[in-house]
Scaffold this motif. Structure first.
Motif, mmCIF file in Angstrom:
data_model
loop_
_atom_site.group_PDB
_atom_site.id
_atom_site.type_symbol
_atom_site.label_atom_id
_atom_site.label_comp_id
_atom_site.label_asym_id
_atom_site.label_seq_id
_atom_site.Cartn_x
_atom_site.Cartn_y
_atom_site.Cartn_z
ATOM 1 N N SER A 247 9.034 4.501 -8.004
ATOM 2 C CA SER A 247 9.974 5.149 -7.090
ATOM 3 C C SER A 247 9.290 4.384 -5.642
ATOM 4 O O SER A 247 8.375 4.633 -5.395
ATOM 5 C CB SER A 247 10.229 6.763 -6.860
ATOM 6 N N LEU A 248 10.413 3.984 -4.822
ATOM 7 C CA LEU A 248 9.808 3.128 -3.800
ATOM 8 C C LEU A 248 9.847 4.031 -2.667
ATOM 9 O O LEU A 248 10.913 4.942 -2.485
ATOM 10 C CB LEU A 248 10.677 2.011 -3.556
ATOM 11 N N GLN A 249 9.060 4.130 -1.534
ATOM 12 C CA GLN A 249 8.949 4.830 -0.307
ATOM 13 C C GLN A 249 9.758 4.049 0.639
ATOM 14 O O GLN A 249 8.938 3.088 1.182
ATOM 15 C CB GLN A 249 7.337 5.193 0.000
ATOM 16 N N LEU A 250 10.721 4.256 0.994
ATOM 17 C CA LEU A 250 11.524 3.511 2.025
ATOM 18 C C LEU A 250 10.978 4.330 3.221
ATOM 19 O O LEU A 250 10.841 5.435 3.348
ATOM 20 C CB LEU A 250 12.898 3.632 2.046
ATOM 21 N N ASP A 251 11.021 3.635 4.608
ATOM 22 C CA ASP A 251 10.434 4.215 5.626
ATOM 23 C C ASP A 251 11.647 5.314 6.314
ATOM 24 O O ASP A 251 11.283 6.193 6.746
ATOM 25 C CB ASP A 251 9.928 3.226 6.688
ATOM 26 N N GLU A 252 12.690 4.748 6.230
ATOM 27 C CA GLU A 252 13.846 5.224 6.626
ATOM 28 C C GLU A 252 14.992 5.225 5.834
ATOM 29 O O GLU A 252 15.429 4.040 5.328
ATOM 30 C CB GLU A 252 14.217 4.974 8.093
ATOM 31 N N TYR B 26 12.201 -1.570 -7.437
ATOM 32 C CA TYR B 26 12.890 -0.085 -7.061
ATOM 33 C C TYR B 26 14.381 0.054 -7.700
ATOM 34 O O TYR B 26 14.550 0.853 -8.449
ATOM 35 C CB TYR B 26 12.891 0.165 -5.845
ATOM 36 N N LEU B 27 15.129 -0.870 -7.277
ATOM 37 C CA LEU B 27 16.507 -0.965 -7.970
ATOM 38 C C LEU B 27 16.664 -1.222 -9.108
ATOM 39 O O LEU B 27 17.589 -0.404 -9.820
ATOM 40 C CB LEU B 27 17.378 -1.878 -7.096
ATOM 41 N N ALA B 28 15.649 -1.762 -9.971
ATOM 42 C CA ALA B 28 15.686 -1.798 -11.244
ATOM 43 C C ALA B 28 15.523 -0.595 -11.761
ATOM 44 O O ALA B 28 16.119 -0.249 -13.036
ATOM 45 C CB ALA B 28 14.706 -2.972 -11.725
ATOM 46 N N GLN B 29 14.601 0.075 -11.441
ATOM 47 C CA GLN B 29 14.069 1.264 -12.220
ATOM 48 C C GLN B 29 15.153 2.219 -11.846
ATOM 49 O O GLN B 29 15.470 3.120 -12.674
ATOM 50 C CB GLN B 29 12.853 1.789 -11.344
ATOM 51 N N LEU B 30 15.597 2.241 -10.550
ATOM 52 C CA LEU B 30 16.739 3.437 -10.157
ATOM 53 C C LEU B 30 18.054 3.133 -11.147
ATOM 54 O O LEU B 30 18.472 4.422 -11.652
ATOM 55 C CB LEU B 30 17.258 3.072 -8.586
ATOM 56 N N TYR C 223 10.391 -7.929 -3.130
ATOM 57 C CA TYR C 223 10.000 -7.467 -4.677
ATOM 58 C C TYR C 223 9.966 -6.212 -4.813
ATOM 59 O O TYR C 223 10.531 -5.774 -5.796
ATOM 60 C CB TYR C 223 8.607 -8.311 -5.088
ATOM 61 N N LEU C 224 9.545 -5.386 -3.852
ATOM 62 C CA LEU C 224 9.439 -3.948 -3.878
ATOM 63 C C LEU C 224 10.826 -3.353 -4.110
ATOM 64 O O LEU C 224 10.903 -2.536 -5.118
ATOM 65 C CB LEU C 224 8.747 -3.231 -2.673
ATOM 66 N N LEU C 225 11.567 -3.801 -3.200
ATOM 67 C CA LEU C 225 13.112 -3.211 -3.533
ATOM 68 C C LEU C 225 13.682 -3.759 -4.754
ATOM 69 O O LEU C 225 14.641 -2.801 -5.337
ATOM 70 C CB LEU C 225 13.864 -4.109 -2.298
ATOM 71 N N LEU D 239 0.725 -1.262 0.001
ATOM 72 C CA LEU D 239 0.100 -0.064 0.002
ATOM 73 C C LEU D 239 0.755 1.395 0.056
ATOM 74 O O LEU D 239 1.748 1.545 0.846
ATOM 75 C CB LEU D 239 -0.876 -0.136 1.385
ATOM 76 N N GLY D 240 0.596 2.102 -1.066
ATOM 77 C CA GLY D 240 1.040 3.328 -1.134
ATOM 78 C C GLY D 240 2.697 3.203 -0.895
ATOM 79 O O GLY D 240 3.219 4.409 -0.924
ATOM 80 N N ARG D 241 3.336 2.236 -1.581
ATOM 81 C CA ARG D 241 4.775 2.094 -1.461
ATOM 82 C C ARG D 241 5.355 2.338 -2.583
ATOM 83 O O ARG D 241 6.397 2.828 -2.518
ATOM 84 C CB ARG D 241 4.855 0.576 -1.173
ATOM 85 N N MET D 242 4.771 2.166 -3.860
ATOM 86 C CA MET D 242 5.523 2.715 -4.952
ATOM 87 C C MET D 242 4.629 3.123 -6.157
ATOM 88 O O MET D 242 3.541 2.781 -6.332
ATOM 89 C CB MET D 242 6.045 1.162 -5.622
#
Ligand code: BG6
Length: 368
Positions: A33-38, A174-178, A169-171, A25-28
């Motif tokens: 672009s991935l929303q990392l918490d910190e 995200y790295l693939a996109q980055l 998977y999200l990570l 939810l609301g992560r990507m």
């Protein structure tokens, strides 16, 4: 607190569609672009990462094994997966270009914490995938991606596991996109497929009565084997671990291709063997596992297949088939592990065991 279920484990198995949904939810954003918490790692450093090392223990380590298949495919970055306690006590090759990914439900597992500290001392950046807010590993890492599985009470992990896989998977996406390689255009497709996974998991859970019936029929077994290939391999390992932890039954998971190199010697008349069958839409992968199914069946074993709907090839050889919905190969573990969790939980219940508090185990092991 148990949501109307007799045990926390049953509740947490049923929580899994929500655990995956909430972790997504609301992560990507659709652009990936991935929303990392910190995030205390500069994006330029993430672009330069030349190796990923996943450190974890138990079920969390199997989530790491799944991550390896997905991240290597999408990002073309080599991924090693290592048990945290092994990583710490050898002389691992890590540098400032290494990203260490620590996966942990509690965030307090001492073995994993020591690996995190060791990695940081060597100059590596550590990204933690953690379920427990404010835990020690979350605080000591350079970046945190929280899994939103909610509190997991049963000692043996279920919903934290599917949430961990989802987070990796999200990570990877995200790295693939980055890093913008040739696979980054898959990001949107996979985000779309990921969003369908909670409903697919719910579909499998809805068939739990058939799996409980299977567990009832198998309540006297003393040994069970689990075989899988590709991402089905870590699922086989997790299926075996669940059965050991919950039902105290001797169980082993193997890579299906390894069968002929040793484990086939264990196969005799009536031996239960679970197969995690890949999608028939990957014909080569599917054919390889089917050839193992045939070999085991020919030796009189009791073949149990977890296979996609519409995969009729398994019917001739399997004593029982548990169906899962059609799913892209890399995402298969999110659905194929569910029947194995239900099976282990139901078998333990048949034997009158405490599924929430198995003997000798602790939810979080805070000693090395
Ligand atoms: C074990 C638990 O002790 O630790 C497992 O019994 C768990 O369920 C493993 O997978 C790792 O724990 P954590 O909290 O680091 O994910």
């Amino acid at each position: 607190v148990k949501g109307g279920f007799a045990t926390f484990m049953e509740k947490e198995i049923h929580d899994q569609p929500a655990a995956v949904r909430d972790t997504l939810l609301g992560r990507m954003s659709p652009t990936g672009s991935l929303q990392l918490d910190e995030l205390r790692i500069d994006e330029s450093i993430l672009r330069r990462v030349d190796k990923i090392v996943v450190v974890a223990c138990g079920t969390a380590a199997y989530a790491g094994h799944v991550a390896k298949y997905a991240i290597e495919h999408w990002c073309r970055i080599p991924v090693e997966v290592e048990l945290a306690h092994e990583f710490r006590y050898r002389d691992p090759v890590v540098s400032e270009k290494t990203l260490v990914v620590a996966i942990t439900q509690s965030g307090e597992t001492m073995d994993t914490l020591m690996a995190v500290r060791h990695a940081r001392e060597q100059g590596a950046k550590v990204l933690a995938i953690v379920n427990t807010h404010g835990s020690t590993i979350a605080r000591e890492s350079d970046a945190v991606l929280y899994t939103h599985a909610g509190p997991e009470v049963a000692v043996a992990s279920t919903k934290a596991f599917v949430a961990q896989i989802t987070a990796t998977y999200l990570l990877g996406l995200y790295l693939a996109q980055l890093r913008g390689n040739k696979y980054s255009d898959e990001v949107v497709t996979y985000l779309d497929e990921l969003m369908k996974m909670p409903d697919k998991i719910a579909e499998v859970i809805a068939r739990e009565d058939d799996i409980k019936d299977l567990a009832h029929r198998m309540k006297d077994v003393t040994s069970v084997l689990f075989l899988g290939r590709h991402v089905g391999f870590p699922v086989a390992l997790e299926g075996a671990l669940k059965l050991k932890e919950l039902a105290y039954i001797h169980a082993e998971g193997f890579a299906a291709g390894e069968l002929k190199h040793g484990p086939i010697a264990l196969v005799e008349e009536g031996q239960p063997v679970f197969f995690i069958v890949p999608t028939p839409r990957r014909p080569l992968l599917h054919a390889k596992v089917m050839s193992n199914v045939r070999e085991v069946n020919a030796r009189g074993a009791r073949v149990l297949c977890i296979a996609e709907e519409g995969d009729t090839a398994v019917e001739e050889f399997a004593a029982d088939v548990i169906r899962i919905p059609e799913t892209p190969t890399l995402l298969h573990p999110l659905v194929s592990v569910i029947p194995l969790q239900i099976f282990a939980c139901a078998l333990a219940a048949e034997k009158g065991l405490d599924v929430d508090q198995p003997r000798n185990l602790a939810k979080s092991v805070t000693v090395e």
